[in-house]
Enzyme design. Structure first.
Site, PDB file in Angstrom:
ATOM      1  N   LYS A 299     -14.932   6.174   3.719  1.00 35.59           N
ATOM      2  CA  LYS A 299     -15.177   4.986   3.248  1.00 35.59           C
ATOM      3  C   LYS A 299     -16.905   4.624   3.125  1.00 35.59           C
ATOM      4  CE  LYS A 299     -12.860   0.781   2.680  1.00 35.59           C
ATOM      5  NZ  LYS A 299     -11.251   0.326   3.013  1.00 35.59           N
ATOM      6  N   GLU A 383       3.494  -6.997   3.759  1.00 30.39           N
ATOM      7  CA  GLU A 383       3.987  -8.413   3.969  1.00 30.39           C
ATOM      8  C   GLU A 383       5.253  -8.724   4.221  1.00 30.39           C
ATOM      9  OE1 GLU A 383       1.894  -6.930   1.617  1.00 30.39           O
ATOM     10  OE2 GLU A 383       0.021  -8.009   2.109  1.00 30.39           O
ATOM     11  N   ARG A 411       4.635 -11.543  -2.421  1.00 32.70           N
ATOM     12  CA  ARG A 411       5.397 -10.142  -1.866  1.00 32.70           C
ATOM     13  C   ARG A 411       6.760 -10.350  -1.017  1.00 32.70           C
ATOM     14  NH1 ARG A 411       2.853  -4.895  -2.017  1.00 32.70           N
ATOM     15  NH2 ARG A 411       2.581  -4.885  -4.372  1.00 32.70           N
TER      16      ARG A 411
END
Ligand SMILES: Cc1ncc(C[n+]2csc(CCOP(=O)(O)OP(=O)(O)O)c2C)c(N)n1
Length: 654
Positions: A299, A383, A411
């Site tokens: 990243k 979640e 969610r």
């Protein structure tokens, strides 16, 4: 598509000044030499840093996905082949090479380029919701559709991060994708070892053990040497890799995870080595069944400040100095207030635990985790699991605080309803980025919660109007022992405290109108606007009493009493009007036999595009001017028509 050799026979190769300027579509990529591709990758990184430093946006993930995106577009034929980006925050490079480079000046600006794929922007964009872990399911569906339609030459490719791969939907999809041996779905895992924070959990450990195993360097070396010996259109490289991998099984075990599911596994590939990526993707493309290509990336690759950033490799900075990567310190936010208070609470009460779905810093749990690492659980981008796990923690005698962006609670609606509320578990949900969020667009506005929470039996929903109320209402939520509580606040600077003139439990009167024209019920951060409405209306001769109930659920009994004494009730909320706080109050008033009409001000049930929070609220009629005008007109019209009654200002969509 393989790269042409670096140096043409018999001559020196001169790179054109800018390769990027010549790339307007994926076809333009396919004729480039390796040297041109390498130059392009560098130009794209410079471009990303220059543009994102001005607008803010997802920097680290895109810097890490440059070669991967170039390889995908050179090997596959988008839009005939479908490239599905999971989450979509890493699709900037895809936007650049599909003709949208010129629009980056407007990235995430009102009316400008979206920060995620957008079907309105390009035929190359398949999906646009930025809620993670969906790409494999979309890919599964697309592949099924193409099989049924006989379009078997179309490839479906899903690019998914190791973070998103911790989401349950990915595993449900993998289970299906793997079962269909003749449907060619290519799953490319962009494994950088991070979500925002380092990716957690068993899967992450599997991937990490592969990455750091002593064998990894050897694997890459061997892959490189196999590639070097393999003509680009020659013997089946996939089989070579596959055979080699089997041989290495002893020290590179994690791929067994995918193979046991029945998926062919190619990897690990150095995700910044374009020829290696292209060869692996080409073989995966031609394999004819479901394949996982496992690419290792970093990243922030190519930009030192991102690589050096310990927090999250500049995952999603605001505007910053491109030379240093430093952002200007912002004003104190609602998040800051919560983050400080939860640490104080944690010190006093050892049963309080924090739960985050891969967003520890962004939801304000970093301080808590630093002091009590064993009491903060990062569950991955999961979640649903976070919520039911919290119910378990509560059953086990702890006080869980589940911290999510408001939009991501969507969610886990069933888990809130059935696993927490039905069991009357005292789980506290802290929803930041509630209401209109701004530059991240429709999927990030946290505008749904106030409506869907209305139907959860026994839930208490607190909307603090200022920093002091964040603190007091957080304590009130944690003090509840019977059923879930929710505390929600926006992504914004928190202003000065707004003092109450008088209080009835949690309900505060913020302004008193001397005549009894309008009772204005203000929800959370809309309090400042509500007070300005009262001032404007007063200037027009209409008196407005402003109240803040603190908890919008359950409905405060005093509200019913107040409503009875006014000619019009108005509510102002930064959630959708359908089923929202105003709609609920209207229902409760009707049930209590109170005939005062209710006018609700809130958001429409529609997908709102990106912009600034203030700009979007204004555009939706949630400015003090617009609300005051509407109230004055309603009262004036009613006075003219029926001096004693205000008619029919019902909560309908505009
Ligand atoms: C359902 C859901 N929860 C949380 C997020 C917030 N989020 C955006 S990107 C991200 C990390 C994704 O990690 P990964 O898939 O590995 O991609 P990377 O950024 O590392 O390239 C998270 C948690 C989200 N988009 N969707």
């Amino acid at each position: 598509m393989a790269c042409r050799p670096d140096v043409p026979a018999g001559g020196t190769y001169h790179l054109p000044v800018s390769v990027l300027e010549r790339v307007h579509s994926p076809e333009d990529l396919r004729g480039l030499s390796l040297a041109e591709c390498t130059a392009l990758a560098t130009e794209i990184r410079d471009f990303l840093v220059a543009k994102v430093s001005r607008t803010g946006g997802h920097l680290g993930p895109n810097l890490g996905a440059v070669e991967l995106t170039l390889a995908l577009h050179r090997v596959f034929d988008s839009p005939r082949d479908r490239l599905v980006f999971d989450t979509g925050h890493q699709a900037y490079v895809h936007k650049i090479v599909t003709g949208r480079a010129a629009d980056f000046e407007t990235l995430r600006q009102p009316g400008g380029l979206s920060g995620y794929p957008s079907r309105d922007e390009s035929e190359h964009d398949v999906i646009e919701n930025s809620h993670a872990s969906t790409a494999l399911s979309y890919a599964d569906g697309l592949a099924k559709a193409y099989a049924l339609r006989g379009e078997t030459d179309r490839r479906v490719v899903a690019l998914v991060g190791d973070g998103a791969l911790t989401g349950g939907m990915c595993w449900e999809a993998l289970n299906n994708i793997a079962a269909a041996k003749d449907r060619a779905v290519v799953i490319v895992v962009n494994d950088n070892g991070r979500s925002y924070d380092p990716t957690i959990g068993g899967l992450a450990e599997h991937l990490a053990s592969l990455r750091v195993s002593q064998g990894y360097e050897q694997v890459l070396d061997m892959i490189k040497s196999v590639l070097a010996r393999t003509p680009l259109v020659g013997p089946p490289l996939y089989e070579a890799l596959h055979g080699m991998k089997k041989g290495l099984k002893d020290f590179v075990a994690p791929q067994v995870l995918f193979e046991d599911l029945g998926l062919k596994y190619v990897g690990p590939i150095d995700g910044h080595d374009l020829p290696a990526l292209e060869s692996a993707l080409a073989k995966a493309r031609d394999f004819g069944g479901p394949v996982i290509v496992h690419a290792l990336t970093r990243k922030g690759f190519g930009y030192q400040p991102a690589l050096d950033d310990q927090a999250d490799n500049l995952h999603g900075p605001g505007a910053f100095d491109p030379l240093t990567g430093k952002q200007k310190p912002g004003a104190r936010t609602w998040d800051h207030v919560f983050a400080e208070e939860i640490v104080r609470i944690a010190r006093e009460d050892p049963t309080v635990v924090g739960i985050t779905a891969a967003m520890q810093a962004s939801v304000g749990l970093n301080g808590f985790a630093a002091e009590f690492p064993e009491r903060v659980f990062d569950v991955g981008i999961a979640e649903q699991h976070a919520v039911t796990s919290a119910a378990g923690l509560a059953m086990g005698g702890m006080k869980p605080v589940v911290c999510l962006y408001a939009t991501f609670l969507n969610r886990a609606f069933d888990q809130v309803l059935m696993d927490v509320a039905l069991h009357r578990q005292p789980v506290t949900f802290v929803l930041n980025r509630a209401g209109v969020t701004g530059p991240d667009g429709p999927s990030h506005h946290g505008m749904w919660d106030l409506s869907f929470l209305q139907i959860v039996p026994g839930v208490a929903v607190a909307c603090p109007r200022d920093a002091s109320r964040v603190v007091s209402l957080l304590h009130a939520c944690l003090g509840r022992t019977d059923g879930p509580s929710v505390l929600r606040f926006p992504k914004a600077a928190v202003g000065a405290d707004i003092e109450a003139l008088e209080s009835y439990g949690d309900l505060d009167v913020l302004a008193r109108g001397d005549a009894r024209d309008v009772l204005l019920v203000s929800v959370g951060a809309m309090a400042q606007t509500a007070l300005q409405v009262a001032e404007r209306a007063a200037a027009q001769g209409i008196s407005v009493t402003v109240v803040d109930p603190g908890f919008v659920l359950p409905v405060h009994p005093k509200l019913v009493e107040f409503a009875r004494a006014h000619r019009l009730v108005a509510t102002v909320e930064d959630g959708i009007r359908v089923g929202g706080v105003g709609a609920r109050l209207a229902l409760e008033l009707a049930d209590a036999g109170v005939g005062t009409p209710v006018r609700s001000f809130g958001l429409p049930a529609s997908f709102l595009q990106h912009g600034t929070r203030d700009g979007i609220l204004r555009a939706q009629g949630l400015s003090d001017q617009a609300i005051a005008r509407s109230l004055v007109e309603t009262i004036t019209a009613a006075q003219t028509e029926h001096p004693d009654v205000v008619e029919g200002a019902a909560a309908t969509e505009p």
